[in-house]
Design a protein around this motif. Structure first.
Motif, mmCIF file in Angstrom:
data_model
loop_
_atom_site.group_PDB
_atom_site.id
_atom_site.type_symbol
_atom_site.label_atom_id
_atom_site.label_comp_id
_atom_site.label_asym_id
_atom_site.label_seq_id
_atom_site.Cartn_x
_atom_site.Cartn_y
_atom_site.Cartn_z
ATOM 1 N N UNK A 222 27.734 6.783 41.385
ATOM 2 C CA UNK A 222 28.715 6.486 40.338
ATOM 3 C C UNK A 222 29.732 7.618 40.220
ATOM 4 N N UNK A 223 30.977 7.241 39.906
ATOM 5 C CA UNK A 223 32.022 8.240 39.702
ATOM 6 C C UNK A 223 31.865 8.872 38.322
ATOM 7 N N UNK A 224 32.153 10.152 38.229
ATOM 8 C CA UNK A 224 32.101 10.851 36.945
ATOM 9 C C UNK A 224 33.431 10.716 36.207
ATOM 10 N N UNK A 225 34.525 10.544 36.951
ATOM 11 C CA UNK A 225 35.864 10.433 36.367
ATOM 12 C C UNK A 225 36.534 9.152 36.857
ATOM 13 N N UNK A 226 37.451 8.653 36.067
ATOM 14 C CA UNK A 226 38.227 7.487 36.476
ATOM 15 C C UNK A 226 39.714 7.808 36.370
ATOM 16 N N UNK A 228 38.699 6.613 40.270
ATOM 17 C CA UNK A 228 38.306 7.072 41.609
ATOM 18 C C UNK A 228 38.045 8.567 41.699
ATOM 19 N N UNK A 229 37.487 9.128 40.640
ATOM 20 C CA UNK A 229 37.165 10.567 40.642
ATOM 21 C C UNK A 229 38.396 11.436 40.914
ATOM 22 N N UNK A 230 39.596 10.896 40.723
ATOM 23 C CA UNK A 230 40.802 11.673 40.991
ATOM 24 C C UNK A 230 41.064 11.877 42.466
ATOM 25 N N UNK A 231 40.396 11.073 43.301
ATOM 26 C CA UNK A 231 40.523 11.240 44.755
ATOM 27 C C UNK A 231 41.554 10.290 45.358
ATOM 28 N N UNK A 232 42.145 9.444 44.541
ATOM 29 C CA UNK A 232 43.168 8.540 45.030
ATOM 30 C C UNK A 232 44.559 9.049 44.693
ATOM 31 N N UNK A 233 45.490 8.120 44.560
ATOM 32 C CA UNK A 233 46.877 8.498 44.300
ATOM 33 C C UNK A 233 47.108 8.888 42.843
ATOM 34 N N UNK A 234 46.250 8.403 41.958
ATOM 35 C CA UNK A 234 46.460 8.627 40.526
ATOM 36 C C UNK A 234 45.581 9.751 39.987
ATOM 37 N N UNK A 235 46.109 10.456 39.006
ATOM 38 C CA UNK A 235 45.348 11.507 38.356
ATOM 39 C C UNK A 235 44.236 10.915 37.491
ATOM 40 N N UNK A 236 43.215 11.706 37.287
ATOM 41 C CA UNK A 236 42.131 11.324 36.387
ATOM 42 C C UNK A 236 42.666 11.179 34.970
ATOM 43 N N UNK A 237 42.203 10.141 34.279
ATOM 44 C CA UNK A 237 42.584 9.943 32.874
ATOM 45 C C UNK A 237 41.382 9.946 31.938
ATOM 46 N N UNK A 238 40.194 9.674 32.473
ATOM 47 C CA UNK A 238 39.013 9.560 31.613
ATOM 48 C C UNK A 238 37.756 10.007 32.354
ATOM 49 N N UNK A 239 36.711 10.268 31.581
ATOM 50 C CA UNK A 239 35.378 10.481 32.148
ATOM 51 C C UNK A 239 34.546 9.217 31.972
ATOM 52 N N UNK A 399 30.229 11.234 45.783
ATOM 53 C CA UNK A 399 29.678 12.550 46.106
ATOM 54 C C UNK A 399 30.756 13.608 46.284
ATOM 55 N N UNK A 400 32.017 13.192 46.459
ATOM 56 C CA UNK A 400 33.101 14.180 46.532
ATOM 57 C C UNK A 400 33.349 14.809 45.169
ATOM 58 N N UNK A 401 32.929 14.107 44.107
ATOM 59 C CA UNK A 401 33.048 14.678 42.773
ATOM 60 C C UNK A 401 34.427 14.511 42.166
ATOM 61 N N UNK A 402 34.477 14.785 40.876
ATOM 62 C CA UNK A 402 35.719 14.629 40.104
ATOM 63 C C UNK A 402 36.697 15.768 40.400
#
Length: 450
Positions: A222-226, A228-239, A399-402
């Motif tokens: 499961x991702x810790x942040x949404x 996509x754990x900040x691994x995509x094009x968009x910045x993290x906005x939530x946990x 597993x790459x993490x937030x």
């Protein structure tokens, strides 16, 4: 949260805003740079290592300086905690005196990328045919990947969470340390059996920050942040803290802490490790880096892979540790190239083998295992378990993490909420509140970052 901690967080947050506000400006030291491509270069190197790791790092810097005598000299200096270093780095950006090479911890990766004050490592490795891009375990490359698919910084000290078992206490409970629990549910069951049979605590876990909770999310895929754990094009906005899996395992942990089966170490990791090393705790969830302190004899414990919370195919554990960042603005091409030579020296197989053997960190260069020092290091079965876990962790988004520049701040929010859960607070409501607070903190950071 203590007044001291709140003050530190406030200063750090203010520093983040100040740094990001200047991220488009050139440092004032650019024109004063005395280094030339043909002359000797002196590098400033900031680090945050203490204890045996600091001793080993000093030795490696001295080795490099001897090897590069007359060409490159590294002037290293200790900067305190990672939070201290981030505050000092922000001030150095404003004064145009940034170090040539900066060590920063894993969760500062988003902040360092957003600062735009460093040069991606891939800018150098792409022009270096001798550099082996595949010399890193896949999960290490995934963690420090930049937008181009290369590396943003040079991974240096790498760690992962593992499960430590006290062989004597486990045996007294009629359990077999060589067939360790593999799921969090099994860990909980073992903890109860150890506590009932021996009177010792059945388990404890690192609670100095939210790292263990992040690992339990990743170990369930499961991702810790949404998003996509900040691994995509968009910045993290939530946990993400209230999925059924997360609420379930936090509820199970709450039971263990409430009935006295688990030891709550608070934020004092040293006392946690000391309790395990002195036979007061049957199992401990914490970093590979604790091994030499937790088991000085290397015979009293069994080290096992971190337990899973589901059978998801992309489940794994997130790396910890730090990386080395090469400064851009205010640093000449000669300084940047010398910095690259220094960080590649620290990544070399021989150096990584020596570093891992001396410190308990895991080698970030896969070739380290084939060196003489690496072979000796891996002759310990516990070390082999740690190395195998690192090598076999899937490079998934979970597993790459937030990755968010707000991570240092929101970690305090999460562990504060979990502390309330341990004391008996409602799991879903408490973690939902933490989600809301963290979203506000992330929003404030994203606004500052632009």
């Amino acid at each position: 949260m203590s007044t001291r901690t709140r003050t530190r967080l406030a200063l750090t947050a203010a520093g983040v805003v100040a740094l990001l506000a200047t991220s488009g400006c050139a440092a004032s030291g650019s024109d004063a740079d005395p280094a030339t491509a043909s002359g000797p270069v002196t590098l400033t190197f900031w680090h945050e290592m203490t204890g045996p790791a600091a001793t080993e790092l000093d030795a490696l810097v001295a080795q490099f300086n001897t090897q590069e005598s007359g060409k490159i000299t590294v002037d290293s200096s200790f900067q305190g905690t990672y939070a201290d270093a981030q505050t000092k780095y922000t001030a150095s950006v404003q004064s145009g005196t940034t170090p040539d090479v900066l060590m920063m911890n894993d969760i500062s990766t988003g902040f360092m990328v957003d600062s735009k004050k460093t040069v991606p490592l891939s800018s150098f490795t792409d022009a270096d045919p001798s550099f082996q891009d595949d010399s890193f375990p896949p999960i290490v490359s995934a963690y420090y990947a930049d937008a181009s698919g290369g590396l943003a910084a040079m991974p240096f000290a790498v760690s992962q969470p593992v499960l430590y078992l006290d062989r004597a206490l486990v045996a007294r409970a009629g359990l077999d340390a060589d067939a360790p629990p593999t799921s969090l549910a099994d860990v909980a069951s073992w903890a109860e059996k150890i506590h009932a049979a021996t009177g010792a605590y059945g388990m404890t876990m690192n609670m100095s920050d939210s790292w263990m909770l992040e690992e339990m999310s990743a170990s369930g895929g499961e991702n810790f942040c949404t998003p996509d754990n900040g691994r995509g094009a968009d910045r993290v906005t939530e946990l993400q803290l209230t999925s059924p899996t997360q609420v379930s395992f936090m509820g199970r942990l709450q039971q263990l802490f409430q009935d006295g089966t688990a030891l709550n170490p608070g934020t004092d990791n040293a006392s946690m490790v000391s309790a395990f090393a002195s036979g007061k705790v049957g199992m401990m969830l914490t970093s590979t880096g604790a091994y030499t302190t937790a088991d000085p004899t290397k015979a009293a414990s069994k080290v096992a892979a971190f337990p899973t919370t589901s059978d998801a195919s992309d489940a794994g554990v997130v790396i910890g540790g730090n990386a080395l960042w090469i400064s851009g603005d205010g640093h000449s091409a000669a300084q940047q190239q010398a910095a690259y030579e220094f960080v590649t020296f620290l990544h070399s197989a021989e150096v990584q083998a020596a570093w891992a053997s001396a410190t308990g960190y895991l080698a970030s260069n896969t070739a380290a295992a084939a060196t003489t020092t690496g072979s000796q290091w891996l002759s310990d079965p516990n070390v082999t378990t740690m190395a195998d876990q690192l090598a076999n962790t899937p490079a998934s988004i979970a597993s790459a993490g937030c990755r968010t520049g707000a991570f240092p701040t929101v970690r305090a929010t999460v562990i504060g909420a979990f502390g309330l859960v341990v004391e008996g607070a409602d799991v879903t409501a408490t973690m939902s509140d933490a989600e809301s607070k963290a979203a506000d903190q992330i929003s404030a950071y994203n606004t500052a970052a632009g």
